[in-house]
Design a protein around this motif. Sequence first.
Motif, PDB file in Angstrom:
ATOM      1  N   THR A   1       5.008   9.299  -8.797  1.00 55.89           N
ATOM      2  CA  THR A   1       6.283   9.214  -9.494  1.00 55.89           C
ATOM      3  C   THR A   1       6.058   8.712 -10.907  1.00 55.89           C
ATOM      4  O   THR A   1       5.576   7.624 -11.109  1.00 55.89           O
ATOM      5  N   PRO A   2       6.393   9.515 -11.913  1.00 54.60           N
ATOM      6  CA  PRO A   2       6.242   9.033 -13.299  1.00 54.60           C
ATOM      7  C   PRO A   2       7.186   7.847 -13.545  1.00 54.60           C
ATOM      8  O   PRO A   2       8.287   7.806 -13.015  1.00 54.60           O
ATOM      9  N   PRO A   3       6.740   6.885 -14.314  1.00 50.78           N
ATOM     10  CA  PRO A   3       7.607   5.728 -14.592  1.00 50.78           C
ATOM     11  C   PRO A   3       8.824   6.125 -15.410  1.00 50.78           C
ATOM     12  O   PRO A   3       8.764   7.038 -16.230  1.00 50.78           O
TER      13      PRO A   3
ATOM     14  N   ALA B   1       0.846  -1.202   0.000  1.00 52.30           N
ATOM     15  CA  ALA B   1       0.000   0.000   0.000  1.00 52.30           C
ATOM     16  C   ALA B   1       0.880   1.250   0.000  1.00 52.30           C
ATOM     17  O   ALA B   1       0.602   2.208  -0.737  1.00 52.30           O
ATOM     18  N   TRP B   2       1.931   1.258   0.809  1.00 52.54           N
ATOM     19  CA  TRP B   2       2.847   2.390   0.840  1.00 52.54           C
ATOM     20  C   TRP B   2       3.523   2.571  -0.522  1.00 52.54           C
ATOM     21  O   TRP B   2       3.619   3.687  -1.038  1.00 52.54           O
ATOM     22  N   TYR B   3       3.979   1.470  -1.104  1.00 52.92           N
ATOM     23  CA  TYR B   3       4.675   1.523  -2.390  1.00 52.92           C
ATOM     24  C   TYR B   3       3.759   2.060  -3.482  1.00 52.92           C
ATOM     25  O   TYR B   3       4.158   2.931  -4.260  1.00 52.92           O
ATOM     26  N   GLU B   4       2.531   1.559  -3.539  1.00 56.59           N
ATOM     27  CA  GLU B   4       1.598   2.041  -4.566  1.00 56.59           C
ATOM     28  C   GLU B   4       1.319   3.530  -4.406  1.00 56.59           C
ATOM     29  O   GLU B   4       1.263   4.266  -5.383  1.00 56.59           O
ATOM     30  N   LYS B   5       1.154   3.984  -3.183  1.00 47.87           N
ATOM     31  CA  LYS B   5       0.912   5.409  -2.936  1.00 47.87           C
ATOM     32  C   LYS B   5       2.136   6.234  -3.337  1.00 47.87           C
ATOM     33  O   LYS B   5       2.015   7.275  -3.984  1.00 47.87           O
TER      34      LYS B   5
END
Length: 60
Positions: free
Chosen positions: A55-57, A46-50
């Motif tokens: 952040t643009p890929p 959840a933290w990573y997705e947020k």
Amino acid sequence: MTTNESRLCGCRCGETPVRGKFLPGHDSKIVPQLEDAHGSLLDFWAWYEKAMAATPPEPR
């Protein structure tokens, strides 16, 4: 065999792997580190997705 002196082990143990990003078996240390830092793998995800939503890929 060449050494990988410029890269430390990905588990942050401070050692230098001969090949790859980890010493043998050290890749399995990542999950407990993530759980310690975030509570659980689901909390980490959840933290990573947020964090990545803002952040643009990067191109590959």
